[in-house]
Design a protein around this motif. Sequence first.
Motif, PDB file in Angstrom:
ATOM      1  N   LEU A  33      10.317  12.449 -12.868  1.00 55.53           N
ATOM      2  CA  LEU A  33       9.189  12.658 -13.771  1.00 55.53           C
ATOM      3  C   LEU A  33       9.219  11.663 -14.924  1.00 55.53           C
ATOM      4  O   LEU A  33       8.167  11.168 -15.364  1.00 55.53           O
ATOM      5  N   GLU A  34      10.411  11.337 -15.404  1.00 58.96           N
ATOM      6  CA  GLU A  34      10.530  10.324 -16.445  1.00 58.96           C
ATOM      7  C   GLU A  34      10.098   8.957 -15.924  1.00 58.96           C
ATOM      8  O   GLU A  34       9.408   8.198 -16.624  1.00 58.96           O
ATOM      9  N   ALA A  35      10.462   8.647 -14.678  1.00 61.42           N
ATOM     10  CA  ALA A  35      10.080   7.360 -14.089  1.00 61.42           C
ATOM     11  C   ALA A  35       8.578   7.269 -13.886  1.00 61.42           C
ATOM     12  O   ALA A  35       7.965   6.209 -14.089  1.00 61.42           O
ATOM     13  N   ILE A  36       7.958   8.368 -13.494  1.00 62.52           N
ATOM     14  CA  ILE A  36       6.502   8.382 -13.331  1.00 62.52           C
ATOM     15  C   ILE A  36       5.819   8.145 -14.674  1.00 62.52           C
ATOM     16  O   ILE A  36       4.826   7.400 -14.767  1.00 62.52           O
ATOM     17  N   GLY A  37       6.353   8.759 -15.725  1.00 64.79           N
ATOM     18  CA  GLY A  37       5.806   8.518 -17.058  1.00 64.79           C
ATOM     19  C   GLY A  37       5.914   7.061 -17.460  1.00 64.79           C
ATOM     20  O   GLY A  37       4.984   6.488 -18.046  1.00 64.79           O
ATOM     21  N   ARG A  38       7.043   6.427 -17.142  1.00 66.79           N
ATOM     22  CA  ARG A  38       7.206   5.002 -17.461  1.00 66.79           C
ATOM     23  C   ARG A  38       6.246   4.148 -16.649  1.00 66.79           C
ATOM     24  O   ARG A  38       5.691   3.160 -17.155  1.00 66.79           O
ATOM     25  N   GLU A  39       6.034   4.527 -15.388  1.00 65.86           N
ATOM     26  CA  GLU A  39       5.102   3.745 -14.573  1.00 65.86           C
ATOM     27  C   GLU A  39       3.685   3.845 -15.116  1.00 65.86           C
ATOM     28  O   GLU A  39       2.940   2.849 -15.139  1.00 65.86           O
ATOM     29  N   LEU A  40       3.279   5.023 -15.530  1.00 63.59           N
ATOM     30  CA  LEU A  40       1.948   5.163 -16.126  1.00 63.59           C
ATOM     31  C   LEU A  40       1.790   4.218 -17.311  1.00 63.59           C
ATOM     32  O   LEU A  40       0.764   3.533 -17.446  1.00 63.59           O
ATOM     33  N   THR A  41       2.802   4.159 -18.150  1.00 64.35           N
ATOM     34  CA  THR A  41       2.746   3.293 -19.327  1.00 64.35           C
ATOM     35  C   THR A  41       2.701   1.828 -18.928  1.00 64.35           C
ATOM     36  O   THR A  41       1.895   1.038 -19.449  1.00 64.35           O
ATOM     37  N   ALA A  42       3.546   1.448 -17.959  1.00 61.92           N
ATOM     38  CA  ALA A  42       3.645   0.047 -17.554  1.00 61.92           C
ATOM     39  C   ALA A  42       2.371  -0.449 -16.885  1.00 61.92           C
ATOM     40  O   ALA A  42       2.040  -1.636 -16.987  1.00 61.92           O
ATOM     41  N   ARG A  43       1.644   0.430 -16.224  1.00 61.66           N
ATOM     42  CA  ARG A  43       0.481  -0.010 -15.439  1.00 61.66           C
ATOM     43  C   ARG A  43      -0.834   0.321 -16.131  1.00 61.66           C
ATOM     44  O   ARG A  43      -1.900   0.242 -15.513  1.00 61.66           O
ATOM     45  N   ARG A  44      -0.777   0.650 -17.394  1.00 61.55           N
ATOM     46  CA  ARG A  44      -1.968   1.051 -18.141  1.00 61.55           C
ATOM     47  C   ARG A  44      -3.103   0.051 -18.002  1.00 61.55           C
ATOM     48  O   ARG A  44      -4.264   0.441 -17.794  1.00 61.55           O
ATOM     49  N   GLY A  45      -2.833  -1.243 -18.093  1.00 59.65           N
ATOM     50  CA  GLY A  45      -3.910  -2.223 -18.068  1.00 59.65           C
ATOM     51  C   GLY A  45      -4.095  -2.925 -16.742  1.00 59.65           C
ATOM     52  O   GLY A  45      -4.861  -3.893 -16.649  1.00 59.65           O
ATOM     53  N   GLY A 255      -2.655   5.017  -8.527  1.00 57.34           N
ATOM     54  CA  GLY A 255      -1.715   5.974  -7.967  1.00 57.34           C
ATOM     55  C   GLY A 255      -0.311   5.659  -8.435  1.00 57.34           C
ATOM     56  O   GLY A 255       0.140   4.511  -8.334  1.00 57.34           O
ATOM     57  N   VAL A 256       0.389   6.644  -8.970  1.00 56.59           N
ATOM     58  CA  VAL A 256       1.753   6.444  -9.443  1.00 56.59           C
ATOM     59  C   VAL A 256       2.674   7.449  -8.759  1.00 56.59           C
ATOM     60  O   VAL A 256       2.239   8.491  -8.274  1.00 56.59           O
ATOM     61  N   GLY A 257       3.963   7.086  -8.736  1.00 54.79           N
ATOM     62  CA  GLY A 257       4.940   7.876  -8.014  1.00 54.79           C
ATOM     63  C   GLY A 257       5.224   7.236  -6.666  1.00 54.79           C
ATOM     64  O   GLY A 257       4.443   6.403  -6.183  1.00 54.79           O
ATOM     65  N   PRO A 258       6.351   7.579  -6.038  1.00 58.40           N
ATOM     66  CA  PRO A 258       6.710   6.960  -4.764  1.00 58.40           C
ATOM     67  C   PRO A 258       5.657   7.199  -3.691  1.00 58.40           C
ATOM     68  O   PRO A 258       5.143   8.306  -3.553  1.00 58.40           O
ATOM     69  N   SER A 259       5.314   6.137  -2.988  1.00 60.34           N
ATOM     70  CA  SER A 259       4.345   6.098  -1.878  1.00 60.34           C
ATOM     71  C   SER A 259       2.891   6.113  -2.328  1.00 60.34           C
ATOM     72  O   SER A 259       1.988   5.991  -1.492  1.00 60.34           O
ATOM     73  N   ALA A 260       2.606   6.239  -3.622  1.00 57.95           N
ATOM     74  CA  ALA A 260       1.225   6.318  -4.088  1.00 57.95           C
ATOM     75  C   ALA A 260       0.516   4.976  -3.949  1.00 57.95           C
ATOM     76  O   ALA A 260       1.107   3.911  -4.144  1.00 57.95           O
ATOM     77  N   HIS A 261      -0.787   5.029  -3.627  1.00 57.17           N
ATOM     78  CA  HIS A 261      -1.618   3.841  -3.460  1.00 57.17           C
ATOM     79  C   HIS A 261      -2.595   3.711  -4.627  1.00 57.17           C
ATOM     80  O   HIS A 261      -2.993   4.709  -5.233  1.00 57.17           O
ATOM     81  N   SER A 262      -2.990   2.467  -4.885  1.00 52.24           N
ATOM     82  CA  SER A 262      -3.970   2.167  -5.926  1.00 52.24           C
ATOM     83  C   SER A 262      -5.001   1.189  -5.381  1.00 52.24           C
ATOM     84  O   SER A 262      -4.738   0.438  -4.437  1.00 52.24           O
ATOM     85  N   TYR A 263      -6.176   1.175  -6.007  1.00 47.33           N
ATOM     86  CA  TYR A 263      -7.257   0.277  -5.586  1.00 47.33           C
ATOM     87  C   TYR A 263      -8.067  -0.102  -6.812  1.00 47.33           C
ATOM     88  O   TYR A 263      -8.401   0.760  -7.636  1.00 47.33           O
ATOM     89  N   ASP A 264      -8.375  -1.391  -6.930  1.00 39.55           N
ATOM     90  CA  ASP A 264      -9.088  -1.856  -8.123  1.00 39.55           C
ATOM     91  C   ASP A 264     -10.600  -1.751  -8.003  1.00 39.55           C
ATOM     92  O   ASP A 264     -11.331  -2.162  -8.918  1.00 39.55           O
ATOM     93  N   GLY A 265     -11.093  -1.207  -6.886  1.00 38.90           N
ATOM     94  CA  GLY A 265     -12.527  -1.057  -6.693  1.00 38.90           C
ATOM     95  C   GLY A 265     -13.209  -2.301  -6.184  1.00 38.90           C
ATOM     96  O   GLY A 265     -14.425  -2.299  -5.978  1.00 38.90           O
ATOM     97  N   ALA A 266     -12.441  -3.363  -5.939  1.00 34.78           N
ATOM     98  CA  ALA A 266     -13.039  -4.618  -5.493  1.00 34.78           C
ATOM     99  C   ALA A 266     -12.258  -5.221  -4.328  1.00 34.78           C
ATOM    100  O   ALA A 266     -12.658  -5.115  -3.172  1.00 34.78           O
ATOM    101  N   GLN A 267     -11.117  -5.831  -4.640  1.00 37.46           N
ATOM    102  CA  GLN A 267     -10.416  -6.580  -3.599  1.00 37.46           C
ATOM    103  C   GLN A 267      -8.929  -6.269  -3.492  1.00 37.46           C
ATOM    104  O   GLN A 267      -8.317  -6.583  -2.477  1.00 37.46           O
ATOM    105  N   ARG A 268      -8.332  -5.668  -4.485  1.00 38.62           N
ATOM    106  CA  ARG A 268      -6.871  -5.532  -4.493  1.00 38.62           C
ATOM    107  C   ARG A 268      -6.440  -4.082  -4.258  1.00 38.62           C
ATOM    108  O   ARG A 268      -6.906  -3.170  -4.924  1.00 38.62           O
ATOM    109  N   ARG A 269      -5.530  -3.917  -3.305  1.00 40.41           N
ATOM    110  CA  ARG A 269      -4.918  -2.626  -3.037  1.00 40.41           C
ATOM    111  C   ARG A 269      -3.414  -2.771  -3.197  1.00 40.41           C
ATOM    112  O   ARG A 269      -2.830  -3.780  -2.797  1.00 40.41           O
TER     113      ARG A 269
END
Length: 372
Positions: A33-45, A255-269
């Motif tokens: 849970l601490e690592a997920i919190g750090r990932e949220l902060t690191a990927r804010r922008g 998406g944050v946490g192990p195995s989570a996916h993210s998408y920028d709405g355009a070209q990057r996954r």
Amino acid sequence: MGGIYIHIPYCRRICRYCDFHHSASLRRKDEMLEAIGRELTARRGEIDLGEVRTLYLGGGTPSVCTPEEIGRLAETVRELWGVRRFEEFTVEANPDDLTPAYLEGLSAVGVDRLSIGIQSFVDDHLQRMNRRHTAQEAIDAVRNAQRVGFRNLTIDLMYGLPWLTPDAWQANLDRAVALDVEHISAYHLTIEPRTVFGRQGLQPVAESVSELHFRMLRETLTGAGFEHYEVSNFAHPGFRARHNSAYWSGEPYLGVGPSAHSYDGAQRRSWNVADNDRYLKGVPAEAERLTPIDRLNEYLMTRLRTAEGISGTVLHTRFGPDETARIAARCDSFTATGEMFRTDEGWAIAPERWLISDFVIAELFGEERDFA
């Protein structure tokens, strides 16, 4: 509109059908849970989410977390993205976790939607799937949530099980309707090689059985006032899943946490490593840049399993006039044979045919030469 998904990779027991990333050991939960919190902060922008409107905790089993732990994750998101109130804050939960005290705690930290993994109201079937709860505990969980004040509940059911008779499936559907929930998700069993069922050699049901179960599902739920808005999802008016609907519309999400996916709405996954130890060591997410054909085929695949179908305007804007003309011609030919129908915006496949729609969708797929 943007959404944030948090993957909680822990379960107290592993279901025999599950192919999602999970762990039965909660030993390092606090560290995770601490690592997920750090990932949220690191990927804010990293991704322009615009206004973050939905937060979804999935898994795994997020209800292994205390309400306070869930509240801290939500508060991190609120602070980082300046969210005053989520339009939808969903937590997936097992029925046996949903005591009145636990539900009160979830409500207190802002959770307003629960996704309850019931799967079946037949105890023998639950045991075969290695579920932790009983049928009565499932019913009690829903009733407890309603008494606490939750007014946006969804439950999961599963069909296409080799031992599921038509009578038992109808009884499950009738029981689900009687619970008066706002949303029902029903998934056909897929037997994946890495699952317990896969290793046991469990065989899928015949196509005729799948079609019968699907027809019963549609007839019962639409007859009870649910709209069938996506192949696996039914909602009373006004209660479609906002977070998941954004996926099907191509909206950006993080998406944050192990195995989570993210998408920028355009070209990057991008996607995180599906390994708890490596995630905790800080292994960075992998990423890919989608080609125009990738984006087109994904749009077709997701949208043609929804009630709205595909839009000629969206096709033209995103993929150009030539590709729009090619797809329009194919859609019109399928419309002539009854496989599709015209909508105000474009074309759709009738919901009663979604379960057997792969052929139509594959015929609409583009190839690299179409963009040459």
